[in-house]
Each structure stands twice: as C-alpha cells, then as structure tokens.
Design an enzyme around this catalytic site. Structure first.
Site, PDB file in Angstrom:
ATOM      1  CG  ASN A 161      64.528 -20.972  44.621  1.00  0.00           C
ATOM      2  OD1 ASN A 161      64.240 -21.639  45.609  1.00  0.00           O
ATOM      3  ND2 ASN A 161      64.906 -21.507  43.487  1.00  0.00           N
ATOM      4  CD  GLU A 262      65.194 -29.073  43.285  1.00  0.00           C
ATOM      5  OE1 GLU A 262      66.150 -28.557  42.656  1.00  0.00           O
ATOM      6  OE2 GLU A 262      64.198 -28.452  43.699  1.00  0.00           O
ATOM      7  CB  CYS A 296      66.951 -25.593  40.619  1.00  0.00           C
ATOM      8  SG  CYS A 296      67.263 -25.108  42.289  1.00  0.00           S
ATOM      9  CD  GLU A 473      61.330 -32.042  46.825  1.00  0.00           C
ATOM     10  OE1 GLU A 473      61.701 -31.090  46.117  1.00  0.00           O
ATOM     11  OE2 GLU A 473      61.217 -31.956  48.062  1.00  0.00           O
TER      12      GLU A 473
HETATM   13  C1  SIN Z   1      63.575 -24.863  42.338  1.00  0.00           C
HETATM   14  O1  SIN Z   1      64.010 -23.898  41.754  1.00  0.00           O
HETATM   15  O2  SIN Z   1      64.277 -25.496  43.118  1.00  0.00           O
HETATM   16  C2  SIN Z   1      62.162 -25.356  42.191  1.00  0.00           C
HETATM   17  C3  SIN Z   1      61.474 -24.876  41.002  1.00  0.00           C
HETATM   18  C4  SIN Z   1      60.100 -25.478  40.814  1.00  0.00           C
HETATM   19  O3  SIN Z   1      59.585 -26.216  41.660  1.00  0.00           O
HETATM   20  O4  SIN Z   1      59.503 -25.212  39.784  1.00  0.00           O
END
Ligand code: SIN
Length: 499
Positions: A161, A262, A296, A473
């Site tokens: 993604n 994550e 996510c 992170e």
């Molecule tokens: C993710 O969807 O895993 C990361 C989204 C983000 O870093 O904003």
C-alpha cells in the site's frame, strides 16, 4: 524494458533482484509478472525468489555488516543524505512507478515519495544521536557505561500500500544504526523497491549492505521461513496483516529475533455532538480516502452521536458521492483497489452489513471505468446504521467504504471503540476540553488524532498496541528498534583519595 512503462530515467526500471551489489535473477530462474491494477496489463517481470536466494542475501548482508558496523555515525548519515537527495531528485519517476504498480493517484504517489524520503532524512539526522549513557558510579574505582550497537542483519518485509514509504521507514533507521538489510517487498509492488535499491547503489552503499529480493505470494513463505530460521538475521521489521505478524512472532522464537510489527488496524473515528462537523467531515475524507481506503490507519468504524447523526451522514454523503474515480495518470481522486480479492472483500462486507439491516447511502458497487475497463475500481461508499454484529465492524475492509454507527453517550462510544483486538490508530472530534483528554487517554490505540484526520509524519512514533503489533517507526524512538543496549562496567580503577 516494458514499452508500456517509461520514465524520464528508464534505468530506474529494474527487473532483477539486488544482492551483494549485483542485479541478479532467482537461482532457479523463476520469474513473475508485475500487473497494473488499473488495466490488468503486465508492466514488468521480476525474479520469483525462493529460499536459496534468501540465504544468499543473508550471506551478503552478514559480510557487509561486519565492516559497516564499524563506520562512524557521520559516514552513515552522509550515505542516507545522498539517498534522500536522489529520491527527491527522482520524485516524479518514482511517483509514476508507484502509481503504475499500486494504482494510487499520481498526486498521492508524489506525496508518498516525499513522505518516504522524510524518514530517510530524519534518520540521517538521528544517526548522529544514537549515543549511550554514563551511569553515576556506585562504588569507588568503577565506571559504568551504556553503549548502543547495531542489532545485525535486519529482514524488512514491506507492504504494497506504500511501496516506497514503508521500505524507506525500515531501511533508513537500520542503516542509521549500522545494520545491514535483506528486504522482500510485497509481490504486487516490486518495481518501486528495486528503483529505491538502484538509487541506494547510486548513493554509494557498499555491496551487500541492502539486498532486495522479489518474490510471488506462493514463494514468500519459503523465502521468509529461510530468514526466520537463520540465526544471523537478528531482527525482523514487518508491516502487513496480523496473521502474518503472528506467524513471524511464533517462528522467530527459536532464534529469539527482535521484532517490529506494524499490523492490522480497525480504527474508530468518533464524532461527538459538540464537534465542528465541517472539520470532522474534512478529517474523515482525508483519513478514509487516502489510497482508496487502503491504509492500516484508515478509519474503519465511524461513530456519530445521535443528535448530529442524520446531519453528519448527509454532509458526508455529499462529499463521498462527489469523489472522482479513475486510473492514476489523470485527475481522479480514487484509484483502483490493488486486486480482485480487495474488491470481493469490500462487496462481501457490504452484502453482510445490508443483510443485517444496514442502509446503503451512497456508492456500493464496482465502478466501470471507461478509460480502464479491466481495472479493480470500487465506488466510494457510505453505509449507515452499522452495528457490532456486522463483519465490517470487526474486520478491516481496506477499501473506500465508510460504515457509520450512531451512539448515545461518551462511555458507550469509548467501550465500542475499544471493543476490538486491534489498537493502531483512533480519531475523534470534540470541542469539549475535558472530554478531549478523557477520551484521548481512554482509547486503546498507539496513535490518537484529536480534531485531525492526519497522523503520519516522520517526527512522531508510528505503531500500535494489542494485536496491531509492537515497535515504533520514525521519531526519536525509531532508531532504538535497531540497536542493542550494552552495559560496560570497568572496575579496579585508581581511586582518588580525599584530601
Ligand atoms: C500503513 O498503512 O501501514 C502506513 C500508513 C502511514 O504510514 O501513514
């Protein structure tokens, strides 16, 4: 090179893995196609690597680590700064690659490149700050120090993604800390990862320091298992689903690797009756429709207080119904979903919700795009009166579907929000300052946005709790994930006599 895919710098289109500073094929010669999700067309072909390739990559990384671990922080920072400069200098080409293999609108891909590069820049700076401590002596003639040392070879397993940003967010801190990396990008988006490796090579990374192996969904398991079994791999950093995260946790137990996971989320988005409704709709649009709902941290459950429920749905439906859909190259705001399975999941969640009494307000179907008839497009959707019995309340839809649920009281909504095994992100809107602090502190999530639809930035710690994983992170905390703490005690030193 594929004639369908051209860039300003065509040498960023790499169709081999990168191991020990060489561009290589899989040991057994297997290859796999890279598909444009907007058209279904094959836009490239890359190696389908397996367990032998995985071990060869660790051999190279371990060799590189033996010397890279002794570099000084300034040198590691300089390498990351050069990589950052090259990423930004090639922003447009990288954005086009992301859009072609992942499907997100070009505007969003440009933002992703800058977002990913911001982690590289951040960790170039943090590399110089990974110092230790001196502990005040407890007995005469002793000194005690804490030093931080790189964990060793890191396996980075990255999702489709954010094919550039997630890779940068793992590789940059690893290199800043003095680690070497083996990396497997998602099977859907290998080309961006290989372009990032090409830029790292150009930045002067030593051979073997970062190794990127591409592989199909079928071969991801043997490849990953080879890394899990290898005692030289000291850490795994993974972004992806909770079941895969649990597999990694279970199977890394024999070698007790460090893990950063994550994983999946099920983010609540709460609108209290005292909220600024216009701001709440704006925030929801940004948080939910980024990457067509495929992040996510996208809100997966929207709770709106009863007194403003009907108004909010009306305001939201008007905005959602106006979103434009299409392939990445044009001005569309919503691109295709990554593959057919993603469409089928959105459809299944919707059918289940409607069957249990939810009300479809807008959208709710596949979208036939005249420019891209074979693309995986789904109409942005609002579904009202969703409740906890429905699949979309407890499973991540990962698509452009907004389920809305009414609630009566603050206690009720906090209980609903926390009624999930996940705990990644949460959002809420309220202008009552007492409520703001009460709710922010009661919500079980690693990240909470108050009156805001944006959480992501390299300067803040990104990560979850509960079954959304562990580890952080970015931010001042991100480097420690790649460092071991060592306590050094020095005794029998001369003791200065008091006069
Ligand atoms: C993710 O969807 O895993 C990361 C989204 C983000 O870093 O904003």
């Amino acid at each position: 090179m594929n004639p369908n895919l051209t860039l300003t710098r065509n040498n960023l289109i790499r169709q081999q893995s990168f191991v020990d500073g060489q561009w290589v094929d899989a040991a057994d010669g297997r290859r796999m196609a890279v598909i444009d999700p907007a058209t279904g067309a094959t836009i490239g072909e890359v190696p389908d690597s397996g367990a032998d390739d995985a071990r060869a990559a660790v051999d190279a990384a371990q060799r590189a680590f033996e010397s890279y671990r002794h570099t000084v922080a300034r040198e590691r920072a300089a390498l990351l700064k050069r990589w950052h400069g090259l990423i930004m200098a090639n922003q447009e080409d990288l954005a086009r690659l992301i859009s072609r293999e992942q499907g997100k609108p070009l505007m969003e891909s440009r933002t992703e490149v800058a977002y990913g590069a911001s982690y590289v820049e951040w960790f170039a700076e943090e590399a110089k700050r990974g110092g230790g401590d001196v502990i005040p002596e407890q007995h005469p003639g002793h000194r005690m120090l804490v030093v931080k040392q790189p964990v060793g070879v890191v396996a980075a397993i990255t999702p489709w993604n954010f094919p550039l940003a997630m890779l940068a967010r793992k590789i940059a801190p690893a290199l800043a800390a003095g680690c070497a990396v083996v990396c497997k990008p998602a099977e859907d988006t290998p080309l961006t990862a290989l372009a990032m490796a090409a830029l790292l090579e150009e930045a002067g990374a030593p051979a073997g320091l970062v190794n990127i192996l591409t592989s199909s969904r079928e071969r991801a398991a043997p490849l990953g298992d080879a890394w899990l079994a290898d005692p030289r791999v000291r850490k795994i950093s993974f972004t992806g689903s909770t079941p895969v995260g649990k597999h990694l946790a279970r199977h890394s137990a024999d070698t007790l690797k460090r893990l950063s996971l994550e994983l999946g989320g099920n983010a609540p988005f709460i609108v209290f009756e005292d909220a600024d409704l216009v701001a709440a709709v704006d925030g929801l649009m940004v948080a939910k429709f980024r990457n067509a709902g495929q992040t996510c941290i996208c809100p997966n459950r929207v709770y709106v207080q009863q007194s403003v429920y009907a108004t909010f749905i009306e305001m939201l439906a008007a905005r959602v119904g106006a979103l434009t859909i299409g392939p990445a190259g044009g001005s569309a705001e919503i691109g295709p979903l990554i593959n057919l399975r993603a469409i089928e999941k959105a459809e299944a969640h919707l059918a289940d919700a409607v069957a249990h009494g939810a009300r479809l307000v807008v959208g709710g179907a596949r979208h036939a795009c005249p420019d891209a008839p074979d693309g995986h497009f789904f109409t942005p959707t609002v579904v009202a009166d969703v409740d906890a019995r429905m699949r979309m309340s407890h499973e991540e839809t990962f698509g452009p579907v907004v389920p809305v649920t009414p609630f009566a009281t603050e206690d009720e909504v906090v209980a609903l929000a926390n009624d999930t095994p996940y705990g990644l992100a949460a959002y809420f809107y309220s202008r009552d300052i007492d409520r703001v602090w009460q709710v922010a502190e009661s919500i079980e999530a690693g990240m909470v946005a108050v009156n805001d639809g944006v959480l992501s930035t390299e300067v803040a710690p990104f990560g979850g709790i509960k079954e959304s994983g562990y580890g952080r992170e970015g931010s001042q905390y991100g480097l420690d994930e790649y460092l071991n703490i060592k306590y050094i005690r020095h005794g029998n030193l001369p003791v200065r006599k008091q006069a």
